[in-house]
Design a protein around this motif. Sequence first.
Motif, PDB file in Angstrom:
ATOM      1  N   GLU A 105     -22.631 -42.475 -48.843  1.00 18.28           N
ATOM      2  CA  GLU A 105     -23.011 -42.970 -50.152  1.00 18.28           C
ATOM      3  C   GLU A 105     -21.735 -43.363 -50.906  1.00 18.28           C
ATOM      4  OE1 GLU A 105     -26.149 -43.518 -51.352  1.00 18.28           O
ATOM      5  OE2 GLU A 105     -26.647 -43.105 -49.250  1.00 18.28           O
ATOM      6  N   PRO A 106     -21.840 -44.205 -51.917  1.00 16.92           N
ATOM      7  CA  PRO A 106     -20.632 -44.696 -52.604  1.00 16.92           C
ATOM      8  C   PRO A 106     -19.699 -43.603 -53.099  1.00 16.92           C
ATOM      9  CG  PRO A 106     -22.538 -45.983 -53.275  1.00 16.92           C
ATOM     10  CD  PRO A 106     -23.062 -44.874 -52.409  1.00 16.92           C
ATOM     11  N   GLU A 107     -20.248 -42.517 -53.602  1.00 19.73           N
ATOM     12  CA  GLU A 107     -19.391 -41.446 -54.129  1.00 19.73           C
ATOM     13  C   GLU A 107     -18.665 -40.676 -53.030  1.00 19.73           C
ATOM     14  OE1 GLU A 107     -23.639 -39.798 -53.820  1.00 19.73           O
ATOM     15  OE2 GLU A 107     -22.651 -41.677 -54.457  1.00 19.73           O
ATOM     16  N   THR A 149     -18.513 -52.052 -42.958  1.00 22.14           N
ATOM     17  CA  THR A 149     -19.557 -53.054 -43.118  1.00 22.14           C
ATOM     18  C   THR A 149     -20.203 -52.924 -44.484  1.00 22.14           C
ATOM     19  OG1 THR A 149     -21.482 -54.069 -42.027  1.00 22.14           O
ATOM     20  CG2 THR A 149     -21.405 -51.660 -42.057  1.00 22.14           C
ATOM     21  N   ILE A 150     -21.280 -53.680 -44.693  1.00 25.56           N
ATOM     22  CA  ILE A 150     -22.003 -53.704 -45.969  1.00 25.56           C
ATOM     23  C   ILE A 150     -22.326 -52.279 -46.407  1.00 25.56           C
ATOM     24  CG2 ILE A 150     -24.165 -54.446 -47.054  1.00 25.56           C
ATOM     25  CD1 ILE A 150     -24.209 -56.808 -45.114  1.00 25.56           C
ATOM     26  N   PRO A 151     -22.069 -51.909 -47.667  1.00 24.95           N
ATOM     27  CA  PRO A 151     -21.611 -52.751 -48.782  1.00 24.95           C
ATOM     28  C   PRO A 151     -20.161 -52.483 -49.180  1.00 24.95           C
ATOM     29  CG  PRO A 151     -22.710 -50.829 -49.673  1.00 24.95           C
ATOM     30  CD  PRO A 151     -22.640 -50.636 -48.163  1.00 24.95           C
ATOM     31  N   TYR A 152     -19.333 -52.018 -48.230  1.00 26.78           N
ATOM     32  CA  TYR A 152     -18.030 -51.461 -48.611  1.00 26.78           C
ATOM     33  C   TYR A 152     -16.819 -52.326 -48.261  1.00 26.78           C
ATOM     34  CZ  TYR A 152     -20.815 -47.203 -49.202  1.00 26.78           C
ATOM     35  OH  TYR A 152     -21.759 -46.285 -49.608  1.00 26.78           O
ATOM     36  N   LYS A 153     -17.028 -53.581 -47.840  1.00 29.40           N
ATOM     37  CA  LYS A 153     -15.892 -54.382 -47.365  1.00 29.40           C
ATOM     38  C   LYS A 153     -14.873 -54.679 -48.469  1.00 29.40           C
ATOM     39  CE  LYS A 153     -18.036 -56.586 -43.366  1.00 29.40           C
ATOM     40  NZ  LYS A 153     -18.218 -57.844 -42.621  1.00 29.40           N
ATOM     41  N   ARG A 154     -15.319 -54.684 -49.704  1.00 24.09           N
ATOM     42  CA  ARG A 154     -14.380 -54.864 -50.812  1.00 24.09           C
ATOM     43  C   ARG A 154     -14.056 -53.536 -51.490  1.00 24.09           C
ATOM     44  NH1 ARG A 154     -17.010 -60.308 -53.500  1.00 24.09           N
ATOM     45  NH2 ARG A 154     -18.897 -59.443 -52.588  1.00 24.09           N
ATOM     46  N   ASP A 155     -15.013 -52.610 -51.465  1.00 25.43           N
ATOM     47  CA  ASP A 155     -14.817 -51.327 -52.138  1.00 25.43           C
ATOM     48  C   ASP A 155     -13.679 -50.515 -51.542  1.00 25.43           C
ATOM     49  OD1 ASP A 155     -16.979 -52.081 -53.620  1.00 25.43           O
ATOM     50  OD2 ASP A 155     -18.411 -50.710 -52.663  1.00 25.43           O
ATOM     51  N   LEU A 195      -6.103 -60.030 -47.613  1.00 26.45           N
ATOM     52  CA  LEU A 195      -5.959 -60.221 -49.059  1.00 26.45           C
ATOM     53  C   LEU A 195      -6.418 -61.610 -49.468  1.00 26.45           C
ATOM     54  CD1 LEU A 195      -2.536 -58.543 -49.969  1.00 26.45           C
ATOM     55  CD2 LEU A 195      -4.801 -57.936 -50.874  1.00 26.45           C
ATOM     56  N   ALA A 196      -6.058 -62.601 -48.683  1.00 28.23           N
ATOM     57  CA  ALA A 196      -6.439 -63.975 -48.997  1.00 28.23           C
ATOM     58  C   ALA A 196      -7.949 -64.166 -48.918  1.00 28.23           C
ATOM     59  CB  ALA A 196      -5.740 -64.938 -48.047  1.00 28.23           C
ATOM     60  N   ILE A 197      -8.579 -63.493 -47.956  1.00 27.20           N
ATOM     61  CA  ILE A 197     -10.030 -63.585 -47.812  1.00 27.20           C
ATOM     62  C   ILE A 197     -10.726 -62.814 -48.924  1.00 27.20           C
ATOM     63  CG2 ILE A 197     -11.978 -62.882 -46.346  1.00 27.20           C
ATOM     64  CD1 ILE A 197     -10.147 -63.477 -43.935  1.00 27.20           C
ATOM     65  N   GLY A 198     -10.185 -61.637 -49.259  1.00 24.11           N
ATOM     66  CA  GLY A 198     -10.768 -60.824 -50.311  1.00 24.11           C
ATOM     67  C   GLY A 198     -11.680 -59.727 -49.821  1.00 24.11           C
ATOM     68  N   SER A 199     -11.646 -59.434 -48.522  1.00 27.20           N
ATOM     69  CA  SER A 199     -12.430 -58.319 -47.987  1.00 27.20           C
ATOM     70  C   SER A 199     -11.782 -57.836 -46.692  1.00 27.20           C
ATOM     71  CB  SER A 199     -13.883 -58.725 -47.715  1.00 27.20           C
ATOM     72  OG  SER A 199     -13.980 -59.568 -46.588  1.00 27.20           O
ATOM     73  N   VAL A 200     -12.050 -56.580 -46.352  1.00 27.54           N
ATOM     74  CA  VAL A 200     -11.521 -56.011 -45.109  1.00 27.54           C
ATOM     75  C   VAL A 200     -12.680 -55.421 -44.306  1.00 27.54           C
ATOM     76  CG1 VAL A 200      -9.327 -55.457 -46.238  1.00 27.54           C
ATOM     77  CG2 VAL A 200     -11.063 -53.688 -45.996  1.00 27.54           C
ATOM     78  N   ASN A 201     -12.488 -55.332 -43.006  1.00 24.57           N
ATOM     79  CA  ASN A 201     -13.502 -54.683 -42.173  1.00 24.57           C
ATOM     80  C   ASN A 201     -12.899 -53.751 -41.136  1.00 24.57           C
ATOM     81  OD1 ASN A 201     -12.518 -56.743 -40.353  1.00 24.57           O
ATOM     82  ND2 ASN A 201     -14.380 -56.425 -39.155  1.00 24.57           N
TER      83      ASN A 201
END
Length: 413
Positions: free
Chosen positions: A35-37, A54-60, A73-79
């Motif tokens: 969970e997010p927390e 994966t979803i929903p944490y690629k930017r979080d 960084l240029a794309i704005g998400s990591v996996n």
Amino acid sequence: MEKIYGLLGRKLGHSWSAPIHHALGCGGYRLIELEPEELAPFLRREDIGGLNVTIPYKRDVMPLCQEIDEAALAIGSVNTIVRRADGKLYAYNTDAAGFCWMARRAGIDFAGKKAVILGSGGASLTARAMARKLGAREVAVISRSGPDNYDNLDRHADADIVVNTTPVGMYPNTGAAAVNLTRFPRCTGVLDVIYNPRRTALLLQAEELGIPCSDGLPMLVAQATAAEEHFYGKPIPDSENERILAMLRRDTQNIVLIGMPGCGKTTVGEALARLSGREAIDIDQRIVERTGRSIPDIFARDGEAAFRALEREETAAAGKLSGKILLTGGGVVKDQRNYAPLRQNGRIYQLQRDLTALATDGRPLSAGADLAEMYAQRAPLYARFRDAVIDNNGAVEDTAAAIWRDFLEHSGD
């Protein structure tokens, strides 16, 4: 200290990442639902080896990593995240490599083309960045509420390539498509990052229109091999992508049997189940179990229309399964709506048997019917559904073996 390797996400029941990484030699790879927390505390663990995200944490996860690759960084998400010997979390985007391999493998060239990207989430960030890197002259991002949305698609009718990064059509909610491809009359390529089902409604339409296309499984496999290179610091040959993709195609695609009533689908299916180790799913039997009534009784008391409605519902449910043998009724082809559920995860075989050898007992439409006339009416429908024809006038075991040989040869198509 044993290191943790796995896929980080919120709901992961649909994921095929674990078998891919196991095939690459990462035996301890597992699915990690948080969970997010729980995200930040988990990423502070010192025993992290390598993670996919994966979803929903690629930017979080980005603010929680100490070093982020410039491309990510240029794309704005990591996996992909790796904890190095210095204790820091290093982040990468291997979806980029996966996307490029998927497009190249499908023969879809972005150079000088206009691309429409459906969706605005993490996968969309990767798709638009790679479309530009691959030379697209224009990239339009379609979202539900942005300036380019599904209500004004006509302004992008000149698109050459359509990329779906939304979850529309993904298992278990199969059968839906984010757009109708006829709105893009110049379209010469379709990519869908969804990999379950094998063919979404969008890809089935692309096939029907003769447009080169690909599902997201090649992307999933290629990003996984790139992630493993970061996990262990060792190069992996491209041949591994094809090997693992072929394995997954074989293991997850259904074998579907169609053909005239009494042509031997059940008997051949049982032999094929013994040969392949797969479960055979008899759609007619599912109708019997669901209603508690025989097929002849349903026909006699409720009529053919009522039976076809039940058949359509059970076909839709069975078509969502993976790695099975699906045995259909002889008239399943009478309803065109049954094609997509059977085709989305399956290779479809028509069993051909001499009309004089067809069994008719317990078959409401066959008993006393002119089988030659029935076949003449249905032959074009069988041809519309099938991928291959298999003769079933010899030994059942020979028929099953012929299907299995063909399937092993073509399951990667």
